[in-house]
Design a protein around this motif. Structure first.
Motif, PDB file in Angstrom:
ATOM      1  N   GLU A 186       1.628   4.414  -3.162  1.00 49.56           N
ATOM      2  CA  GLU A 186       0.564   5.259  -2.574  1.00 49.56           C
ATOM      3  C   GLU A 186       2.275   6.224  -3.302  1.00 49.56           C
ATOM      4  OE1 GLU A 186      -0.272   8.269   1.305  1.00 49.56           O
ATOM      5  OE2 GLU A 186      -0.686   5.968   1.381  1.00 49.56           O
ATOM      6  N   LEU A 217       0.292  -0.739  -0.264  1.00 50.53           N
ATOM      7  CA  LEU A 217      -0.240  -0.336  -0.321  1.00 50.53           C
ATOM      8  C   LEU A 217       0.814   0.983  -0.338  1.00 50.53           C
ATOM      9  CD1 LEU A 217      -2.648   1.817   0.302  1.00 50.53           C
ATOM     10  CD2 LEU A 217      -2.680   0.814   2.832  1.00 50.53           C
ATOM     11  N   GLY A 270       6.640  11.260  -1.930  1.00 50.51           N
ATOM     12  CA  GLY A 270       6.741   9.352  -2.714  1.00 50.51           C
ATOM     13  C   GLY A 270       7.720   8.417  -2.896  1.00 50.51           C
TER      14      GLY A 270
END
Length: 192
Positions: A32, A28, A179
Protein backbone atom coordinates in the motif's frame (compact mmCIF):
# COMPACT_ATOMS: atom_id res chain seq x y z
CA UNK A 1 -7.58 1.21 39.95
CA UNK A 2 -8.61 4.67 38.93
CA UNK A 3 -9.76 5.99 35.57
CA UNK A 4 -6.26 7.08 34.51
CA UNK A 5 -4.92 3.56 35.10
CA UNK A 6 -7.82 2.11 33.11
CA UNK A 7 -7.11 4.50 30.24
CA UNK A 8 -3.39 3.66 30.30
CA UNK A 9 -4.15 -0.06 30.27
CA UNK A 10 -6.54 0.43 27.36
CA UNK A 11 -3.94 2.45 25.44
CA UNK A 12 -1.31 -0.25 26.03
CA UNK A 13 -3.79 -2.88 24.83
CA UNK A 14 -4.49 -0.89 21.64
CA UNK A 15 -0.74 -0.44 21.06
CA UNK A 16 -0.12 -4.17 21.47
CA UNK A 17 -2.93 -4.98 19.04
CA UNK A 18 -1.58 -2.46 16.53
CA UNK A 19 1.95 -3.86 16.79
CA UNK A 20 0.66 -7.40 16.34
CA UNK A 21 -1.39 -6.40 13.33
CA UNK A 22 1.57 -4.57 11.75
CA UNK A 23 3.83 -7.58 12.28
CA UNK A 24 1.29 -9.94 10.73
CA UNK A 25 0.37 -7.74 7.76
CA UNK A 26 3.60 -5.85 7.07
CA UNK A 27 3.57 -6.90 3.38
CA UNK A 28 0.12 -5.35 2.92
CA UNK A 29 1.33 -2.05 4.41
CA UNK A 30 4.48 -2.20 2.26
CA UNK A 31 2.47 -2.73 -0.94
CA UNK A 32 0.00 0.00 0.00
CA UNK A 33 2.85 2.38 0.79
CA UNK A 34 4.55 1.68 -2.55
CA UNK A 35 1.25 2.22 -4.36
CA UNK A 36 0.71 5.59 -2.64
CA UNK A 37 4.26 6.65 -3.52
CA UNK A 38 3.65 5.76 -7.19
CA UNK A 39 0.33 7.62 -7.31
CA UNK A 40 1.87 10.57 -5.51
CA UNK A 41 4.74 10.84 -7.98
CA UNK A 42 2.27 10.70 -10.89
CA UNK A 43 0.21 13.49 -9.33
CA UNK A 44 3.31 15.62 -8.75
CA UNK A 45 4.49 15.20 -12.34
CA UNK A 46 1.11 16.05 -13.90
CA UNK A 47 -0.85 17.95 -11.23
CA UNK A 48 -3.31 19.62 -13.64
CA UNK A 49 -4.44 16.22 -14.91
CA UNK A 50 -4.94 14.88 -11.38
CA UNK A 51 -6.83 18.02 -10.39
CA UNK A 52 -9.25 17.81 -13.32
CA UNK A 53 -9.54 14.02 -13.06
CA UNK A 54 -10.39 14.28 -9.37
CA UNK A 55 -13.09 16.87 -10.02
CA UNK A 56 -14.64 14.92 -12.89
CA UNK A 57 -14.53 11.60 -11.01
CA UNK A 58 -16.20 13.17 -8.01
CA UNK A 59 -18.74 14.77 -10.33
CA UNK A 60 -19.76 11.38 -11.74
CA UNK A 61 -20.03 9.90 -8.25
CA UNK A 62 -22.25 12.76 -7.12
CA UNK A 63 -24.38 12.62 -10.27
CA UNK A 64 -25.04 8.88 -9.96
CA UNK A 65 -25.59 9.18 -6.21
CA UNK A 66 -28.11 11.96 -6.82
CA UNK A 67 -29.96 9.87 -9.40
CA UNK A 68 -30.17 6.99 -6.91
CA UNK A 69 -31.52 9.34 -4.20
CA UNK A 70 -34.13 10.79 -6.56
CA UNK A 71 -35.18 7.35 -7.81
CA UNK A 72 -35.56 5.94 -4.32
CA UNK A 73 -37.45 9.03 -3.17
CA UNK A 74 -40.02 8.56 -5.93
CA UNK A 75 -40.14 4.79 -5.36
CA UNK A 76 -41.16 5.28 -1.71
CA UNK A 77 -42.81 8.67 -1.99
CA UNK A 78 -45.00 8.09 1.07
CA UNK A 79 -41.94 7.75 3.29
CA UNK A 80 -41.48 10.49 5.92
CA UNK A 81 -38.95 13.03 4.77
CA UNK A 82 -39.74 12.56 1.07
CA UNK A 83 -39.03 16.21 0.30
CA UNK A 84 -35.66 16.12 2.02
CA UNK A 85 -34.60 12.95 0.22
CA UNK A 86 -35.66 14.48 -3.05
CA UNK A 87 -33.84 17.73 -2.24
CA UNK A 88 -30.61 15.84 -1.39
CA UNK A 89 -30.87 13.86 -4.61
CA UNK A 90 -31.34 16.94 -6.78
CA UNK A 91 -28.57 18.78 -4.93
CA UNK A 92 -26.15 15.89 -5.46
CA UNK A 93 -27.11 15.50 -9.12
CA UNK A 94 -26.76 19.23 -9.84
CA UNK A 95 -23.39 19.54 -8.09
CA UNK A 96 -22.18 16.40 -9.86
CA UNK A 97 -23.30 17.76 -13.24
CA UNK A 98 -21.56 21.07 -12.57
CA UNK A 99 -18.32 19.33 -11.56
CA UNK A 100 -18.41 17.30 -14.79
CA UNK A 101 -19.22 20.22 -17.09
CA UNK A 102 -17.16 22.91 -15.29
CA UNK A 103 -14.18 21.12 -13.75
CA UNK A 104 -12.11 24.30 -13.30
CA UNK A 105 -14.82 25.92 -11.16
CA UNK A 106 -15.17 22.59 -9.38
CA UNK A 107 -11.42 22.57 -8.78
CA UNK A 108 -11.64 25.91 -7.00
CA UNK A 109 -14.42 24.56 -4.77
CA UNK A 110 -12.65 21.28 -4.14
CA UNK A 111 -9.41 23.05 -3.38
CA UNK A 112 -11.10 24.88 -0.54
CA UNK A 113 -12.64 21.60 0.64
CA UNK A 114 -9.21 20.00 0.40
CA UNK A 115 -7.98 22.63 2.83
CA UNK A 116 -10.50 21.35 5.35
CA UNK A 117 -9.61 17.73 4.53
CA UNK A 118 -5.87 18.28 5.04
CA UNK A 119 -6.52 20.12 8.31
CA UNK A 120 -8.71 17.31 9.67
CA UNK A 121 -6.39 14.61 8.30
CA UNK A 122 -3.44 16.34 9.95
CA UNK A 123 -5.16 16.38 13.32
CA UNK A 124 -6.16 12.71 12.92
CA UNK A 125 -2.64 11.61 11.94
CA UNK A 126 -1.06 13.55 14.80
CA UNK A 127 -3.51 11.98 17.25
CA UNK A 128 -2.80 8.52 15.82
CA UNK A 129 0.94 9.16 16.03
CA UNK A 130 0.70 9.95 19.74
CA UNK A 131 -1.31 6.76 20.25
CA UNK A 132 1.51 4.85 18.51
CA UNK A 133 4.26 6.84 20.30
CA UNK A 134 6.00 4.01 22.11
CA UNK A 135 6.15 1.97 18.88
CA UNK A 136 9.10 2.32 16.54
CA UNK A 137 8.82 4.88 13.73
CA UNK A 138 5.73 6.55 15.17
CA UNK A 139 7.33 9.87 14.24
CA UNK A 140 6.76 9.19 10.55
CA UNK A 141 3.00 9.37 11.07
CA UNK A 142 3.49 12.51 13.17
CA UNK A 143 5.55 14.06 10.35
CA UNK A 144 2.84 13.14 7.82
CA UNK A 145 0.22 14.80 10.04
CA UNK A 146 2.27 17.96 10.38
CA UNK A 147 2.78 18.13 6.60
CA UNK A 148 -0.97 17.77 6.09
CA UNK A 149 -1.53 20.77 8.39
CA UNK A 150 1.11 22.77 6.49
CA UNK A 151 -0.63 21.89 3.19
CA UNK A 152 -3.93 23.14 4.61
CA UNK A 153 -2.28 26.45 5.44
CA UNK A 154 -0.60 26.75 2.02
CA UNK A 155 -3.85 26.04 0.17
CA UNK A 156 -5.80 28.46 2.31
CA UNK A 157 -3.31 31.22 1.55
CA UNK A 158 -3.31 30.77 -2.27
CA UNK A 159 -6.33 28.70 -3.29
CA UNK A 160 -7.91 31.06 -5.84
CA UNK A 161 -4.74 31.66 -7.89
CA UNK A 162 -3.46 28.10 -8.04
CA UNK A 163 -6.54 25.89 -7.78
CA UNK A 164 -6.11 24.39 -11.25
CA UNK A 165 -2.85 22.66 -10.30
CA UNK A 166 -2.36 22.94 -6.53
CA UNK A 167 -4.96 20.28 -5.72
CA UNK A 168 -3.14 17.63 -7.76
CA UNK A 169 0.31 18.66 -6.59
CA UNK A 170 -0.48 18.70 -2.86
CA UNK A 171 -2.51 15.52 -3.13
CA UNK A 172 0.52 13.90 -4.76
CA UNK A 173 2.95 15.15 -2.13
CA UNK A 174 0.61 14.01 0.64
CA UNK A 175 0.34 10.55 -0.96
CA UNK A 176 4.13 10.27 -1.21
CA UNK A 177 4.53 11.14 2.49
CA UNK A 178 1.80 8.70 3.49
CA UNK A 179 3.32 5.96 1.31
CA UNK A 180 6.80 6.63 2.65
CA UNK A 181 5.49 6.45 6.23
CA UNK A 182 3.74 3.16 5.56
CA UNK A 183 6.82 1.66 3.87
CA UNK A 184 9.06 2.66 6.82
CA UNK A 185 6.66 1.23 9.39
CA UNK A 186 6.12 -2.00 7.43
CA UNK A 187 9.86 -2.58 6.94
CA UNK A 188 10.48 -2.06 10.65
CA UNK A 189 7.83 -4.61 11.60
CA UNK A 190 9.11 -7.11 9.02
CA UNK A 191 12.28 -7.64 11.07
CA UNK A 192 10.47 -8.34 14.34
Amino acid sequence: MNKIDDINIEIQHIQQQMQSYLQTHWRLFLAEGAFFIFLGICAIVIPQLFTVATVIFLGWLLLFGGIVHISRAFFVSNMPGFGWWLFMGFLQAIIGYLFITKPVAGAITLTMLLTIFFALEGVAKISLAFMMRPLANWGFILFSGITALVFALVIWMSWAESAHWLLGLLLGINMVFLGWSMVQISLHHKAE
